[in-house]
Design a protein around this motif. Structure first.
Motif, PDB file in Angstrom:
ATOM      1  N   GLY A  80      14.068  92.916 137.788  1.00 40.94           N
ATOM      2  CA  GLY A  80      15.309  93.684 137.698  1.00 40.94           C
ATOM      3  C   GLY A  80      15.070  95.146 137.396  1.00 40.94           C
ATOM      4  N   ASP A  81      16.159  95.794 136.947  1.00 39.29           N
ATOM      5  CA  ASP A  81      16.071  97.226 136.646  1.00 39.29           C
ATOM      6  C   ASP A  81      16.133  97.513 135.153  1.00 39.29           C
ATOM      7  N   GLY A  82      16.128  96.471 134.328  1.00 43.08           N
ATOM      8  CA  GLY A  82      16.135  96.659 132.884  1.00 43.08           C
ATOM      9  C   GLY A  82      17.509  96.783 132.272  1.00 43.08           C
ATOM     10  N   THR A  83      18.543  96.870 133.090  1.00 40.73           N
ATOM     11  CA  THR A  83      19.887  97.063 132.545  1.00 40.73           C
ATOM     12  C   THR A  83      20.342  95.903 131.656  1.00 40.73           C
ATOM     13  N   PRO A  84      20.180  94.639 132.065  1.00 37.65           N
ATOM     14  CA  PRO A  84      20.607  93.545 131.181  1.00 37.65           C
ATOM     15  C   PRO A  84      19.875  93.532 129.840  1.00 37.65           C
ATOM     16  N   SER A  85      18.576  93.788 129.846  1.00 36.43           N
ATOM     17  CA  SER A  85      17.814  93.784 128.593  1.00 36.43           C
ATOM     18  C   SER A  85      18.258  94.917 127.683  1.00 36.43           C
ATOM     19  N   ALA A  86      18.453  96.104 128.255  1.00 36.56           N
ATOM     20  CA  ALA A  86      18.896  97.240 127.450  1.00 36.56           C
ATOM     21  C   ALA A  86      20.268  96.975 126.839  1.00 36.56           C
ATOM     22  N   ALA A  87      21.155  96.350 127.604  1.00 39.45           N
ATOM     23  CA  ALA A  87      22.492  96.037 127.088  1.00 39.45           C
ATOM     24  C   ALA A  87      22.407  95.003 125.964  1.00 39.45           C
ATOM     25  N   PHE A  88      21.540  94.013 126.128  1.00 42.06           N
ATOM     26  CA  PHE A  88      21.337  93.006 125.091  1.00 42.06           C
ATOM     27  C   PHE A  88      20.836  93.653 123.809  1.00 42.06           C
ATOM     28  N   TRP A  89      19.785  94.487 123.930  1.00 43.22           N
ATOM     29  CA  TRP A  89      19.226  95.133 122.743  1.00 43.22           C
ATOM     30  C   TRP A  89      20.243  96.042 122.076  1.00 43.22           C
ATOM     31  N   ARG A  90      21.021  96.744 122.877  1.00 42.55           N
ATOM     32  CA  ARG A  90      22.006  97.656 122.296  1.00 42.55           C
ATOM     33  C   ARG A  90      22.979  96.895 121.394  1.00 42.55           C
ATOM     34  N   ASP A  91      23.497  95.778 121.883  1.00 39.38           N
ATOM     35  CA  ASP A  91      24.429  94.996 121.081  1.00 39.38           C
ATOM     36  C   ASP A  91      23.725  94.290 119.920  1.00 39.38           C
ATOM     37  N   GLU A  92      22.508  93.815 120.162  1.00 37.57           N
ATOM     38  CA  GLU A  92      21.770  93.125 119.103  1.00 37.57           C
ATOM     39  C   GLU A  92      21.442  94.075 117.956  1.00 37.57           C
ATOM     40  N   TYR A  93      20.976  95.269 118.265  1.00 36.68           N
ATOM     41  CA  TYR A  93      20.586  96.201 117.211  1.00 36.68           C
ATOM     42  C   TYR A  93      21.806  96.707 116.452  1.00 36.68           C
ATOM     43  N   ARG A  94      22.917  96.893 117.149  1.00 30.96           N
ATOM     44  CA  ARG A  94      24.144  97.266 116.450  1.00 30.96           C
ATOM     45  C   ARG A  94      24.590  96.132 115.513  1.00 30.96           C
ATOM     46  N   LEU A  95      24.393  94.889 115.941  1.00 30.75           N
ATOM     47  CA  LEU A  95      24.703  93.753 115.077  1.00 30.75           C
ATOM     48  C   LEU A  95      23.792  93.750 113.851  1.00 30.75           C
ATOM     49  N   ASN A  96      22.507  94.024 114.028  1.00 30.90           N
ATOM     50  CA  ASN A  96      21.589  94.097 112.895  1.00 30.90           C
ATOM     51  C   ASN A  96      22.070  95.106 111.860  1.00 30.90           C
ATOM     52  N   ALA A  97      22.494  96.283 112.334  1.00 33.51           N
ATOM     53  CA  ALA A  97      22.999  97.305 111.414  1.00 33.51           C
ATOM     54  C   ALA A  97      24.281  96.843 110.731  1.00 33.51           C
ATOM     55  N   ARG A  98      25.116  96.147 111.472  1.00 37.29           N
ATOM     56  CA  ARG A  98      26.377  95.672 110.898  1.00 37.29           C
ATOM     57  C   ARG A  98      26.123  94.649 109.790  1.00 37.29           C
ATOM     58  N   ILE A  99      25.165  93.758 110.019  1.00 34.98           N
ATOM     59  CA  ILE A  99      24.819  92.769 109.003  1.00 34.98           C
ATOM     60  C   ILE A  99      24.351  93.462 107.728  1.00 34.98           C
ATOM     61  N   ALA A 100      23.554  94.511 107.883  1.00 33.79           N
ATOM     62  CA  ALA A 100      23.048  95.236 106.715  1.00 33.79           C
ATOM     63  C   ALA A 100      24.165  95.920 105.932  1.00 33.79           C
TER      64      ALA A 100
END
Length: 358
Positions: A80-100
């Protein structure tokens, strides 16, 4: 129920809301739909006065969460072009910050396997419980990747150079070492977890912990602090390896051999990321850095090859490119840290995760 709802189960018991990761055959590995489902649940519970505590568990007997869905990332990087992975990480990392930042007690039961993304969904919480079954790791260098989900933030703050050692080797640790390294807070024997969870329905978290928490069994790392701090304080991976081989402790030599089996590029980028994380300050700034590094890793051969060797073909013999530490240049490392543009390419300058708007 939709597939994403089936893979994250929600229920209420008294004063506690429960979030259960429910992909036991995959040791509850996180995909994008699960990340969104968790975030939606936290949004609902944040404004629900009847919810006083959130309890996070994993279905099945093997563990809380083995990480992210790296097969999907492998296929995206390869085809692929990396778009799905980047979108996944973006939401995952924002969730990590939210948990903190979560305003209510967030109780993560880190029983069994807790690796990669599993650390992200648990170790940023306010109440992190380990058991004698806990096996916690950030094993990314073994698949040509770099610790993410705030892992470089957490490990950069471990005592001495213990975090550097764990990040580079990807070694799994138990309950005592997890508490020592700041990845967990409390030890509850696994046999006591059901009663502990039952008590969370009726009691404040502190009272439930007072009933069930015990002293964690001693780990291994405290007794290895001397050579760990001396060897892993070096400025380069090559020097770390040299010091480990030169040290008299057999465990140090074994650790050096472990490092030499990892991706040379991933090792050098990981060391740079950890050193920078110490200076960045906030978790959000470190997550921004990790996002850049993760997106850059998608374009490297080692990520595809590492996942192939360890997860897909399982031959355990990755062919790293370049194959030696000496062949990974400072320029090769630096490009992982370039800000991204709107298309996810380097040399941009934007708030990639949107933390400025929070």
């Amino acid at each position: 129920m939709t597939g994403s709802e089936d893979s994250v189960l929600l229920h209420r018991a008294g004063r506690a809301a429960h979030l259960t990761l429910n992909r036991p055959r995959a040791i509850n590995a996180l995909d994008h739909a699960m990340v969104r489902r968790v975030d939606e649940a936290l949004t609902a519970w944040e404004h629900d006065s009847a919810v006083e505590t959130v309890v996070v568990t994993g279905a099945g007997e093997r563990g809380l969460c083995a990480g992210g869905d790296i097969r999907a990332i492998h296929d995206d990087a390869r085809d692929g072009d990396g778009t799905p992975s980047a979108a996944f990480w973006r939401d995952e990392y924002r969730l990590n910050a939210r948990i903190a930042r979560w305003s209510k007690p967030y109780v993560a039961l880190m029983d069994g396997i807790v690796m990669g993304g599993g650390v992200g969904i648990s170790a940023h919480g306010s109440v992190r419980v380990v058991t004698e079954r806990s096996k916690i790791a950030m094993p990314e260098t073994g698949i040509g990747f770099v610790p993410d989900v705030g892992g470089t933030y957490l490990l950069s703050r471990a005592p001495g150079e213990l975090g550097t050692r764990l990040a580079l080797t990807g070694a799994a640790i138990g309950a005592g070492d997890a508490v020592l390294c700041g990845l967990a807070d409390h030890y509850v024997p696994s046999a006591s977890l059901p009663r502990f969870v039952d008590d969370l329905a009726e009691l404040p978290v502190r009272e439930a912990l007072d009933r069930h928490a015990r002293s964690a069994p001693e780990g291994e790392l405290a007794g290895q602090r001397e050579w760990t701090d001396t060897c892993f304080a070096a400025d380069t991976v090559e020097e770390i390896v040299r010091r480990l081989f030169d040290h008299g402790d057999p465990a140090a030599k074994e650790t050096a051999q472990t490092l030499l089996a990892k991706s040379p590029t991933a090792l050098k980028v990981t060391l740079a990321a950890l050193r920078r994380a110490r200076r960045l300050g906030s978790l959000e700034r470190v997550l921004e850095q990790e996002y850049r590094v993760s997106c850059a890793a998608l374009t490297t051969p080692d990520l595809i090859e590492g996942i192939r060797a360890q997860v897909i073909d399982k031959d355990r013999t990755p062919r790293w490119s370049p194959p030696a530490l000496a062949e990974v240049t400072d320029t090769d490392v630096e490009r992982f840290f370039e800000p991204l543009d709107e298309d996810g390419n380097g040399n941009g300058n934007r708030d990639e995760l949107g933390f400025a708007g929070l």
